[in-house]
Design a protein around this motif. Structure first.
Motif, short mmCIF file in Angstrom:
data_model
loop_
_atom_site.label_atom_id
_atom_site.label_comp_id
_atom_site.label_asym_id
_atom_site.label_seq_id
_atom_site.Cartn_x
_atom_site.Cartn_y
_atom_site.Cartn_z
N GLY A 22 0.83 -1.21 0.00
CA GLY A 22 0.00 0.00 0.00
C GLY A 22 0.86 1.26 0.00
N LEU A 23 1.95 1.23 0.77
CA LEU A 23 2.87 2.37 0.80
C LEU A 23 3.52 2.57 -0.56
N MET A 24 3.89 1.46 -1.22
CA MET A 24 4.50 1.56 -2.53
C MET A 24 3.55 2.21 -3.54
N LEU A 25 2.26 1.82 -3.48
CA LEU A 25 1.29 2.43 -4.38
C LEU A 25 1.15 3.92 -4.11
N SER A 26 1.09 4.28 -2.84
CA SER A 26 0.95 5.70 -2.48
C SER A 26 2.20 6.49 -2.87
N LEU A 27 3.37 5.93 -2.67
CA LEU A 27 4.61 6.61 -3.05
C LEU A 27 4.72 6.74 -4.57
N THR A 28 4.19 5.76 -5.30
CA THR A 28 4.18 5.85 -6.76
C THR A 28 3.31 7.02 -7.20
N GLN A 29 2.14 7.16 -6.59
CA GLN A 29 1.26 8.28 -6.92
C GLN A 29 1.93 9.60 -6.56
N GLY A 106 -0.65 1.96 -14.13
CA GLY A 106 -1.54 2.70 -15.03
C GLY A 106 -2.77 3.21 -14.31
N LEU A 107 -3.33 2.39 -13.40
CA LEU A 107 -4.48 2.84 -12.61
C LEU A 107 -4.09 3.98 -11.67
N ILE A 108 -2.90 3.90 -11.09
CA ILE A 108 -2.43 4.99 -10.24
C ILE A 108 -2.30 6.26 -11.08
N PHE A 109 -1.75 6.12 -12.27
CA PHE A 109 -1.54 7.26 -13.17
C PHE A 109 -2.87 7.90 -13.58
N GLU A 110 -3.86 7.07 -13.91
CA GLU A 110 -5.13 7.57 -14.41
C GLU A 110 -6.11 7.96 -13.30
N VAL A 111 -6.13 7.19 -12.18
CA VAL A 111 -7.13 7.44 -11.14
C VAL A 111 -6.44 7.78 -9.82
N LEU A 114 -5.35 4.49 -4.26
CA LEU A 114 -6.41 3.80 -3.54
C LEU A 114 -7.24 2.95 -4.50
N PHE A 115 -7.60 3.50 -5.64
CA PHE A 115 -8.39 2.76 -6.62
C PHE A 115 -7.61 1.56 -7.15
N SER A 116 -6.32 1.74 -7.41
CA SER A 116 -5.48 0.64 -7.87
C SER A 116 -5.44 -0.49 -6.85
N ASN A 117 -5.34 -0.13 -5.57
CA ASN A 117 -5.33 -1.14 -4.51
C ASN A 117 -6.67 -1.84 -4.40
N VAL A 155 -16.86 -3.64 -1.92
CA VAL A 155 -18.21 -3.10 -1.74
C VAL A 155 -18.17 -1.88 -0.82
N SER A 156 -17.33 -1.92 0.22
CA SER A 156 -17.19 -0.77 1.12
C SER A 156 -16.66 0.45 0.37
N TYR A 157 -15.68 0.23 -0.50
CA TYR A 157 -15.12 1.33 -1.29
C TYR A 157 -16.20 1.94 -2.19
N VAL A 158 -16.94 1.09 -2.90
CA VAL A 158 -17.99 1.57 -3.80
C VAL A 158 -19.08 2.30 -3.00
N TYR A 159 -19.46 1.75 -1.86
CA TYR A 159 -20.51 2.38 -1.05
C TYR A 159 -20.06 3.73 -0.51
#
Length: 168
Positions: A22-29, A106-111, A114-117, A155-159
Motif C-alpha cells: 500500500g505504501l509503494m502504491l501511495s509513493l508511486t502516486q 496505469g491505474l495509479i496514473f489515471e485514477v 487507492l483505486f489501484s489497490n 463493496v465498502s469502497y464503492v458504497y
C-alpha cells in the motif's frame, strides 16, 4: 508444528508486506504528482522499469548474500514436472507480474493509488475460484473467508463513493 514465535513473526511479516505494498502504491502516486509531473504512457513504463530494476537488484543481493543460490539447482531437480517446466513457471510468473504492474501503475496514473489497490483486492477472489475450477483444489474455509473479505472491501469502497457523491 510451527512455534508461536515463528507464527507471530509470520503474521507480522504478512501485515508488514501488505502495508508495504500500500505504501509503494501511495509513493508511486506521490512520485507521479510531485517528482515526474508528466502525463505520458512512457512515464508509466519508466516507473515500472525503475521499480523492477531496484526490486531485482535487492532480491539478487539477498539471494547471494544468504547463500540460497546454491540450492537453486537442487530445487530445480526436485520439481516434479522437470527443469523446463520449473523455468517456464518462473518465466510466465515474471511476465504476468509485469503485466499486473503495468495495470496497477496505469491505474495509479489515471485514477489513484487507492483505486489501484481496491481493484487489486477485487482480483483476489478470482484466483481461488480459478484454482478450484482448473486445478480441482478444495475450497477451504480460509479461502472462503479471504474471498468474502476482498469482496467486502470492494463493496465498502464503492458504497463510500456512493455516499460521497450523494453528499455533493
Amino acid at each position: 508444528s510451527v512455534s508461536k514465535g515463528k507464527y507471530a513473526i509470520g503474521f507480522v511479516c504478512t501485515v508488514a508486506a501488505s502495508a508495504g505494498y500500500g505504501l509503494m502504491l501511495s509513493l508511486t502516486q506521490l512520485c507521479f504528482q510531485k517528482v515526474l509531473k508528466k502525463q505520458t504512457f512512457k512515464t508509466v513504463l519508466d516507473m515500472i522499469i525503475y521499480q523492477s530494476v531496484v526490486a531485482t537488484l535487492i532480491i539478487l543481493v539477498g539471494l547471494f548474500a544468504s547463500g540460497d543460490w546454491k540450492g537453486l539447482d537442487r530445487e530445480m531437480k526436485a520439481f516434479e514436472l522437470g527443469k523446463v517446466s520449473y523455468v517456464m513457471v518462473l518465466v510466465w510468473t515474471a511476465i504476468t507480474w509485469q503485466v499486473f504492474s503495468i495495470g496497477a501503475v496505469g491505474l495509479i496514473f489515471e485514477v489513484s493509488a487507492l483505486f489501484s489497490n481496491v481493484i487489486s483486492t477485487l482480483g483476489l477472489p478470482i484466483v481461488p475460484v480459478l484454482a478450484v475450477i482448473f486445478f480441482h483444489e478444495t475450497m477451504t474455509g480460509i479461502k472462503a473467508i479471504a474471498m468474502v473479505l476482498a469482496i467486502w472491501g470492494f463493496v465498502s469502497y464503492v458504497y463510500q463513493h456512493y455516499l460521497d457523491d450523494r453528499r455533493s
